[in-house]
Design an enzyme around this catalytic site. Sequence first.
Site, PDB file in Angstrom:
ATOM      1  N   HIS A 150      30.496  31.438 -13.989  1.00 15.37           N
ATOM      2  CA  HIS A 150      29.998  32.348 -12.959  1.00 15.37           C
ATOM      3  C   HIS A 150      30.941  33.530 -12.750  1.00 15.37           C
ATOM      4  CE1 HIS A 150      27.114  29.292 -10.833  1.00 15.37           C
ATOM      5  NE2 HIS A 150      26.735  29.631 -12.055  1.00 15.37           N
ATOM      6  N   HIS A 155      23.130  37.481 -16.795  1.00 15.79           N
ATOM      7  CA  HIS A 155      22.139  38.458 -17.238  1.00 15.79           C
ATOM      8  C   HIS A 155      21.263  38.910 -16.071  1.00 15.79           C
ATOM      9  CE1 HIS A 155      23.169  36.806 -21.199  1.00 15.79           C
ATOM     10  NE2 HIS A 155      22.571  37.850 -21.746  1.00 15.79           N
ATOM     11  N   THR A 206      31.562  41.032 -13.932  1.00 15.70           N
ATOM     12  CA  THR A 206      32.606  41.621 -14.765  1.00 15.70           C
ATOM     13  C   THR A 206      32.907  40.642 -15.898  1.00 15.70           C
ATOM     14  OG1 THR A 206      34.430  40.609 -13.542  1.00 15.70           O
ATOM     15  CG2 THR A 206      33.615  42.733 -12.743  1.00 15.70           C
ATOM     16  N   TRP A 208      35.897  40.363 -17.286  1.00 13.06           N
ATOM     17  CA  TRP A 208      37.313  39.995 -17.261  1.00 13.06           C
ATOM     18  C   TRP A 208      37.514  38.636 -16.605  1.00 13.06           C
ATOM     19  CZ3 TRP A 208      39.567  43.128 -20.446  1.00 13.06           C
ATOM     20  CH2 TRP A 208      39.164  44.460 -20.524  1.00 13.06           C
ATOM     21  N   SER A 212      35.749  36.828 -10.351  1.00 14.69           N
ATOM     22  CA  SER A 212      34.697  37.537  -9.628  1.00 14.69           C
ATOM     23  C   SER A 212      33.741  36.572  -8.938  1.00 14.69           C
ATOM     24  CB  SER A 212      33.917  38.462 -10.573  1.00 14.69           C
ATOM     25  OG  SER A 212      33.354  37.750 -11.654  1.00 14.69           O
ATOM     26  N   ARG A 467      15.944  31.446 -23.970  1.00 15.27           N
ATOM     27  CA  ARG A 467      16.857  32.585 -23.829  1.00 15.27           C
ATOM     28  C   ARG A 467      17.566  32.913 -25.142  1.00 15.27           C
ATOM     29  NH1 ARG A 467      14.374  34.841 -19.888  1.00 15.27           N
ATOM     30  NH2 ARG A 467      14.918  34.175 -17.773  1.00 15.27           N
ATOM     31  N   GLU A 588      46.213  13.776   0.403  1.00 15.65           N
ATOM     32  CA  GLU A 588      45.753  12.396   0.282  1.00 15.65           C
ATOM     33  C   GLU A 588      45.370  12.028  -1.154  1.00 15.65           C
ATOM     34  OE1 GLU A 588      42.102  14.688   2.022  1.00 15.65           O
ATOM     35  OE2 GLU A 588      44.286  14.880   1.905  1.00 15.65           O
TER      36      GLU A 588
END
Length: 619
Positions: A150, A155, A206, A208, A212, A467, A588
């Site tokens: 993500h 797209h 993005t 990179w 994001s 796809r 914990e």
Amino acid sequence: MAEPSFPGRVLIKVFKGVNKVVKWDKLPSFIGVFNLLAFRLELEKDNLHDVYPNVGSQGTPESCPMKDPRYLVTRNSDGLFNKLDEPLMGCTGMRFGRNVSREHTKKPTEEELLTPNPRVVSDQLLKRTEFKPATIVNLLAAAWIQFQLHDWVMHENYDPGTDDIEIPLLPDDTWPSGHMKVPRTKPTAPLSTLDESCPAYKNINTAWWDASQLYGSDEATTMTLRMGAVLGKLKMREDGHTEYLPRDANNLPLTGFNQNWWLGLELMHTLFALEHNAICDMLHEKHPDFSSDQLFDTARIINCALMAKIHTVEWTPAILDHPTINTALHANWWGFLGEKLDKLLGHFSKSEYIQGIPGSGVDQDNVPYSLTEEFVSVYRLHPLIPDNIAFFDTATGSHTKTTPIAELAFQKAQYAIDEKTTFGDAFYSFGINYPGAITHNNHPSFLRQVTTPDGQTRDIATVDILRDRERGVPRYCEFRRLFHMKAPTTFLELTGGNKELADKISGIYAGDLEKVDLLVGMFSEPLPKGFGFSDTAFRVFILMASRRIKSDRFLAGTAWGEHAYTKEGLKWVQDQTMGSVLTRHFPELKPALKGKDNAFRPWVKVGKAAEYKGVETTA
């Protein structure tokens, strides 16, 4: 594309000869690392393809000026200015690149798009018949990779009803509406005649490694997620002693990317929002003169780099549990010098081979950086999602509940944290539950008829097949050849001798091996020892894993240094692990992580959970 140096060309030639006799994964580990390097050099030469007609498409300092000099040392949420002389590279809305030349990515005809029927492939080859666990990793590994994807890729599709693909249904199909329609992927405006026959598509995230998914893919979104002028922190919602992600009007989390939401993402986003805020506290203590913007900007690049490191040296060696890969990936980050010597001696070399890719200098191999359609295709890992999750008390190990995934998705995800289950309990439960194996007939039923908050009902397994075809991703055999791999010559070879599966696939594809979809072929492959996904997918990984770091100014380039990260920030990146992040915020969990050097491998079971097998098949 970059031409390998003379030593590189020799390395490629030597190991091509060696691999005719011995597969790379059977070589001694140290020699195998050089074999993987040879693969990478060959792929960098042949499998990076720009989809823009000219280099000017990446922008110039004149066409896209940097108005705020802060972006010299911090990330822009839109992805701008990572490459200063081509500031659009990798930013929001830029095209996906290709790992194969574009003549192999032509737009399919409607017949090619629907043959064989993707719904039939979903029903007969992908639909889960029984849960097959992946026992080398825990459920955190499934949540992590979706969390990362993500960040990287998304797209843009047409609105439903605008330009749909109708999937033919068989007479006995139980699809609720009687019609299955999938909105087409929206191509970018053509820039050349080639774009007409081989469409290109834009990435609305993005490209990179900039988190994001947590911070947003545009500056306006980022500002809404920040806690105003309060020490550079991200907003959190407190309820008693527990901090949650804030919610929007639809009861979905306010974060950088909240689509396809489920409890696994709730955990990861919460954890790294807390980590961002902890980094801000550390920076404020060390640098009390830093403004809120400085604290935020610096904490963000530290958090991003930490995620990149965790993915490189922890998640990937867990799901690809092979000694050669473990050595190679640690060398990607630390170099052949290794972590201990790197920390002892300090960073003195610009050679990625001596001290790793971070700080070694940016190199895009003469092809503008982007993520690729083929990269997206090999990361279709939906079988990782189980049907149910068993929850346990962290302190006692007592089983408290077993919940179907459908009741842990979208708006319901936060309700798993209740009077019986704390965040610590949920993380512990993910640590001892197994994900599904990435193989045939293991796609979760929930995702084969899932209704998303936008009111659309989808069969994600059908969509996965559709796809790849729609976007011109080569089918399996051609894909293998284009990645310098041998293609199978029979269905029996494809399945590693599994005649029942071979006959089933042959029947669906009418005996035409060349028509077998990439996903189907990858799920059919016998896996190298310790592998959680196919060797075909791994070849794309070899190329793109290093490229994501090597192309990034904030990881490999001039912004990797104390002037951007601070001395304390660089140390934080290099010292912290997924385990230390977890135990910092949820102490914990320490007993369950005791002695564990990789938090994505199954954890220690405490108390009454000691007999739990990691798999719950009934709710």
